[in-house]
Design a protein around this motif. Sequence first.
Motif, PDB file in Angstrom:
ATOM      1  N   VAL A 174      33.278  63.929  35.043  1.00  0.00           N
ATOM      2  CA  VAL A 174      33.878  62.681  35.531  1.00  0.00           C
ATOM      3  C   VAL A 174      33.324  61.487  34.769  1.00  0.00           C
ATOM      4  CG1 VAL A 174      34.223  61.200  37.538  1.00  0.00           C
ATOM      5  CG2 VAL A 174      34.209  63.687  37.816  1.00  0.00           C
ATOM      6  N   SER A 175      32.011  61.501  34.538  1.00  0.00           N
ATOM      7  CA  SER A 175      31.383  60.402  33.796  1.00  0.00           C
ATOM      8  C   SER A 175      31.956  60.294  32.393  1.00  0.00           C
ATOM      9  CB  SER A 175      29.868  60.624  33.738  1.00  0.00           C
ATOM     10  OG  SER A 175      29.252  59.638  32.958  1.00  0.00           O
ATOM     11  N   HIS A 176      32.165  61.466  31.760  1.00  0.00           N
ATOM     12  CA  HIS A 176      32.733  61.481  30.405  1.00  0.00           C
ATOM     13  C   HIS A 176      34.162  60.955  30.420  1.00  0.00           C
ATOM     14  CE1 HIS A 176      33.197  62.700  26.264  1.00  0.00           C
ATOM     15  NE2 HIS A 176      34.277  63.426  26.584  1.00  0.00           N
ATOM     16  N   SER A 236      34.108  57.197  30.891  1.00  0.00           N
ATOM     17  CA  SER A 236      33.649  56.578  29.646  1.00  0.00           C
ATOM     18  C   SER A 236      34.771  56.522  28.624  1.00  0.00           C
ATOM     19  CB  SER A 236      32.451  57.349  29.102  1.00  0.00           C
ATOM     20  OG  SER A 236      32.020  56.805  27.873  1.00  0.00           O
ATOM     21  N   ASN A 237      35.559  57.604  28.545  1.00  0.00           N
ATOM     22  CA  ASN A 237      36.694  57.636  27.613  1.00  0.00           C
ATOM     23  C   ASN A 237      37.757  56.611  28.003  1.00  0.00           C
ATOM     24  OD1 ASN A 237      35.686  59.557  25.896  1.00  0.00           O
ATOM     25  ND2 ASN A 237      36.695  61.288  26.908  1.00  0.00           N
ATOM     26  N   ILE A 238      37.979  56.451  29.315  1.00  0.00           N
ATOM     27  CA  ILE A 238      38.970  55.460  29.766  1.00  0.00           C
ATOM     28  C   ILE A 238      38.529  54.066  29.343  1.00  0.00           C
ATOM     29  CG2 ILE A 238      39.992  54.379  31.803  1.00  0.00           C
ATOM     30  CD1 ILE A 238      39.833  57.113  33.187  1.00  0.00           C
ATOM     31  N   ARG A 239      37.246  53.769  29.574  1.00  0.00           N
ATOM     32  CA  ARG A 239      36.722  52.461  29.147  1.00  0.00           C
ATOM     33  C   ARG A 239      36.917  52.270  27.644  1.00  0.00           C
ATOM     34  NH1 ARG A 239      32.099  52.794  32.864  1.00  0.00           N
ATOM     35  NH2 ARG A 239      32.243  51.083  34.358  1.00  0.00           N
ATOM     36  N   SER A 240      36.561  53.298  26.891  1.00  0.00           N
ATOM     37  CA  SER A 240      36.657  53.218  25.434  1.00  0.00           C
ATOM     38  C   SER A 240      38.096  52.986  24.989  1.00  0.00           C
ATOM     39  CB  SER A 240      36.099  54.504  24.807  1.00  0.00           C
ATOM     40  OG  SER A 240      36.203  54.463  23.405  1.00  0.00           O
ATOM     41  N   GLN A 241      39.047  53.676  25.624  1.00  0.00           N
ATOM     42  CA  GLN A 241      40.458  53.502  25.274  1.00  0.00           C
ATOM     43  C   GLN A 241      40.932  52.090  25.617  1.00  0.00           C
ATOM     44  OE1 GLN A 241      42.702  55.572  23.713  1.00  0.00           O
ATOM     45  NE2 GLN A 241      40.900  56.838  23.266  1.00  0.00           N
ATOM     46  N   CYS A 242      40.499  51.582  26.777  1.00  0.00           N
ATOM     47  CA  CYS A 242      40.884  50.209  27.153  1.00  0.00           C
ATOM     48  C   CYS A 242      40.374  49.204  26.119  1.00  0.00           C
ATOM     49  CB  CYS A 242      40.313  49.871  28.532  1.00  0.00           C
ATOM     50  SG  CYS A 242      41.088  50.737  29.898  1.00  0.00           S
ATOM     51  N   ILE A 273      42.745  45.144  31.033  1.00  0.00           N
ATOM     52  CA  ILE A 273      41.608  44.592  31.773  1.00  0.00           C
ATOM     53  C   ILE A 273      41.547  45.186  33.177  1.00  0.00           C
ATOM     54  CG2 ILE A 273      40.686  42.474  32.815  1.00  0.00           C
ATOM     55  CD1 ILE A 273      41.732  40.957  30.364  1.00  0.00           C
ATOM     56  N   GLU A 274      42.725  45.321  33.818  1.00  0.00           N
ATOM     57  CA  GLU A 274      42.755  45.908  35.152  1.00  0.00           C
ATOM     58  C   GLU A 274      42.297  47.367  35.132  1.00  0.00           C
ATOM     59  OE1 GLU A 274      46.624  45.334  36.788  1.00  0.00           O
ATOM     60  OE2 GLU A 274      46.297  43.209  37.232  1.00  0.00           O
ATOM     61  N   CYS A 275      42.754  48.131  34.114  1.00  0.00           N
ATOM     62  CA  CYS A 275      42.327  49.530  33.988  1.00  0.00           C
ATOM     63  C   CYS A 275      40.817  49.619  33.809  1.00  0.00           C
ATOM     64  CB  CYS A 275      43.040  50.193  32.805  1.00  0.00           C
ATOM     65  SG  CYS A 275      44.794  50.472  33.068  1.00  0.00           S
ATOM     66  N   PHE A 276      40.266  48.745  32.949  1.00  0.00           N
ATOM     67  CA  PHE A 276      38.828  48.736  32.704  1.00  0.00           C
ATOM     68  C   PHE A 276      38.080  48.443  34.010  1.00  0.00           C
ATOM     69  CE2 PHE A 276      34.765  46.991  31.514  1.00  0.00           C
ATOM     70  CZ  PHE A 276      34.413  47.645  30.343  1.00  0.00           C
ATOM     71  N   ASP A 277      38.596  47.501  34.776  1.00  0.00           N
ATOM     72  CA  ASP A 277      37.918  47.123  36.017  1.00  0.00           C
ATOM     73  C   ASP A 277      38.015  48.227  37.065  1.00  0.00           C
ATOM     74  OD1 ASP A 277      36.517  45.032  37.519  1.00  0.00           O
ATOM     75  OD2 ASP A 277      38.282  45.057  38.796  1.00  0.00           O
ATOM     76  N   ARG A 278      39.144  48.961  37.088  1.00  0.00           N
ATOM     77  CA  ARG A 278      39.292  50.026  38.081  1.00  0.00           C
ATOM     78  C   ARG A 278      38.271  51.139  37.868  1.00  0.00           C
ATOM     79  NH1 ARG A 278      44.954  48.799  37.873  1.00  0.00           N
ATOM     80  NH2 ARG A 278      45.293  50.336  36.208  1.00  0.00           N
ATOM     81  N   VAL A 279      37.840  51.333  36.618  1.00  0.00           N
ATOM     82  CA  VAL A 279      36.779  52.316  36.360  1.00  0.00           C
ATOM     83  C   VAL A 279      35.514  51.909  37.113  1.00  0.00           C
ATOM     84  CG1 VAL A 279      35.272  53.318  34.601  1.00  0.00           C
ATOM     85  CG2 VAL A 279      37.697  52.961  34.099  1.00  0.00           C
ATOM     86  N   GLY A 280      35.162  50.642  37.030  1.00  0.00           N
ATOM     87  CA  GLY A 280      33.978  50.155  37.741  1.00  0.00           C
ATOM     88  C   GLY A 280      34.120  50.284  39.250  1.00  0.00           C
ATOM     89  N   ILE A 281      35.347  50.047  39.743  1.00  0.00           N
ATOM     90  CA  ILE A 281      35.579  50.160  41.186  1.00  0.00           C
ATOM     91  C   ILE A 281      35.369  51.597  41.645  1.00  0.00           C
ATOM     92  CG2 ILE A 281      37.338  49.974  42.991  1.00  0.00           C
ATOM     93  CD1 ILE A 281      38.575  47.685  41.340  1.00  0.00           C
ATOM     94  N   GLU A 282      35.896  52.546  40.877  1.00  0.00           N
ATOM     95  CA  GLU A 282      35.730  53.958  41.235  1.00  0.00           C
ATOM     96  C   GLU A 282      34.257  54.357  41.206  1.00  0.00           C
ATOM     97  OE1 GLU A 282      38.026  55.955  42.437  1.00  0.00           O
ATOM     98  OE2 GLU A 282      39.442  54.287  42.285  1.00  0.00           O
ATOM     99  N   GLU A 283      33.518  53.848  40.239  1.00  0.00           N
ATOM    100  CA  GLU A 283      32.090  54.180  40.146  1.00  0.00           C
ATOM    101  C   GLU A 283      31.318  53.633  41.346  1.00  0.00           C
ATOM    102  OE1 GLU A 283      31.315  54.523  35.333  1.00  0.00           O
ATOM    103  OE2 GLU A 283      31.196  52.558  36.303  1.00  0.00           O
ATOM    104  N   ARG A 284      31.730  52.463  41.830  1.00  0.00           N
ATOM    105  CA  ARG A 284      31.051  51.886  42.988  1.00  0.00           C
ATOM    106  C   ARG A 284      31.453  52.586  44.286  1.00  0.00           C
ATOM    107  NH1 ARG A 284      32.038  47.265  39.887  1.00  0.00           N
ATOM    108  NH2 ARG A 284      33.957  46.728  41.019  1.00  0.00           N
ATOM    109  N   LYS A 285      32.714  53.039  44.353  1.00  0.00           N
ATOM    110  CA  LYS A 285      33.191  53.716  45.559  1.00  0.00           C
ATOM    111  C   LYS A 285      32.578  55.107  45.714  1.00  0.00           C
ATOM    112  CE  LYS A 285      37.735  51.539  46.230  1.00  0.00           C
ATOM    113  NZ  LYS A 285      39.210  51.780  46.164  1.00  0.00           N
TER     114      LYS A 285
END
Length: 547
Positions: A95-97, A100-106, A73-85
Motif C-alpha cells: 500500500v505504501s508503494h 508513493s507511486n500515486i504521489r509521484s505520478q501526480c 492537486i486533489e489526487c495528491f492531497d487524497r493520498v495524505g487523507i488516506e494515510e491519516r485515516k
Amino acid sequence: RSIAAIARSPDKSLLLPSASSSGSSPMLYSGGSFGASSVSSLGVPSGSGNSSSCSDRFTIETCKETEMLNYLIECFDRVGIEERKAPKMCSQPDVSHLLSNIRSQCISHAALVLQGSLTPPRSVQQQSLLVPYMLCRNLPFGFIQELMRATHQDEDVFGQIFIPILQGLAQAAKECSLDSDNFKYPLMALGELCEIKFGKAHPICSLVTSLPWWLPKPLSTGTGRELQRLSYLGSFFSLSVFAEDDTKVVDKYFSGPAITLENTRVVSQSLQHHLESARQELFKILHCILLNGETREAALSYMATLVNSNLKKSQMQTDDRLVSTDGFMLNFLWVLQQLSTKIKLETVDPMYIFHPRCRITVPSDETRVKATMEELASWVSSLGQDSSLFTEPKFPTECFFLTLHAHHLAILPSCRRYIRRLRAIRELNRTVEELKNTETQWKDSPLAVRHREMLKRCKTQLKKLVRYKACADAGLLDETFLRRCLNFYGVVIQLVLHIMDPAFPNITLPLHPDVPTLFAALPEFYVEDVAEFLFFVVQYCPQIGRA
C-alpha cells in the motif's frame, strides 16, 4: 464544491487568508481535504472580499491547465487523507508503494502541465498557475517539496517551472503595501521556497541568483534606485511605512479628521509589528542564500553593490531619484544587523577597508580621522608592497563592515530627514501663527487676498507634513530597531578603541602621543556617525539610552 468547481465558477478568485491562518505553510498544508472541506479557506468570494486590488486577491485562470492542475492537486492531497485515516494499513509495503507511486505520478503530470507540454505554450508574461495557491497557503503537505525534488536536477525543466513562480511572487510583492496584511504572503512563500534543501543544496537559492535581474547591470547614474526597482529582491525590500515611499499607508492610517497622540501610538506599534514581521522574512531569505555555498558569493556581491550604489545618500544634498528609498535601506540595514549579531570582534580584520579585495567603495575624497589625502595615499601604497599585512577576507569581517557602512547610508540620512521635517513644521507653525495674529492688520488691506491664500497653503502643507511625520515616527522611532543600532555602534567604538590601543580594554591614560596610522586613516564618519546618532537618540528617543 471542489476546487475544480470553484475554478469553473463565474468569480474565480482566491482571497488571501486572514491573519489567523498565517501560521500555516503553503508548502505544508496540514488540515482536512483539499477539496470540499477546504473551500472556506480558499476564500470563496463573499461580502467581505470585494476588493479589486491584485494585492487583495488572485484570480484562477479559466483554462485547461487549471482543470488538470486542480485534479492532480486533489489526487495528491487524497493520498495524505488516506494515510491519516488508516495509518496502519498505509504502512504496509504494498500500500505504501502504491501511494508513493500515486504521489509521484501526480507530481510528474503537474510538472508537464506547468511546463506547457500538454497544452499550447503560455505567454512568458503570465505568472505560474501555482502562484495563487502558494499565496493563499493552500497546497497539500509536501506538494512543492516533491515538485522541486522531481525537477531540480534538470536545470531546464526546473527553470521552466520555478522561474514563473519567482516572477509571480516578485510581482505580488511589488503590488503589496503595509496598508493591509497581504504583504506577508509573497515574503513567506519565497522564504519557504528558499529553505527547501536536498543535501546541502538550496535549489531555489541557486535559481534566484542565476536570474539576469538578480544583480542587473547599471543603466544610468541612478544605480541605487535602479537596484531597488530592477533587482529581484528589490520589490521585497521595498516595503515601507514612510509616506515618501508609499502613500497608501499615510492615506489609510493618518488621514482622519484629527490625529490624536493615542491613535498615532497604537497605529505606530501596529506598523512596527508589521515591519518586524516582514524584515524577519527578508532575513530568512538572504540568510538561506548566504548559507548555500554556491550562492554565498552572489549574495555578498548583491549586498556590497547595494551599499556602493547608494553612496550619495550620505551627502547633505541628495537627489532622491538616484538612490534607494529610506524604507528600503532601513530594511536592508535591519537584515545586516541580524547577520552581524553573533559576530565576535576578534574575528573582524580592522584592515579590511584597505584590503585589495575589499568589496566596499570608499570615495577617494572621504575625510579621514587624522590623515591628509597625501599621507593616506602614501600609506596605502606602502601596504600594497607587502601582501603579508593582509589576511583573506572572511565573512564576519565583510559582514561587519557592510553593516557599518549601511548604518552610514540608512539610519543617519533618515535621522537627518526627520530633523529637517520637524524644522519645516516649526517654521510653518510660526508662519501660520503670525498670519493669524496679524489678521486685523491686513484683512482690509489690498494684500488680504494674498495673505488668505498664503494662510490656506501653509495650513495645507502643515497638515501634510504632520501626517508624514506620523509615518516617520512609526518607521524611524522604533525603540527595538534604534536599540539595535545603538548596540552595533557600541561594538564599533570597541573596534576603534582597539585600533587606538591594542591593550583595550586595559587602556592607560593619557594615550601615547603618536597616533596609530590605521586609526588616522579610518574614515571620519566611523566616529562622527556615532556622535550624531547618540545626539539624535538623546533628543527624540531618550528612553532607549536608559534601558
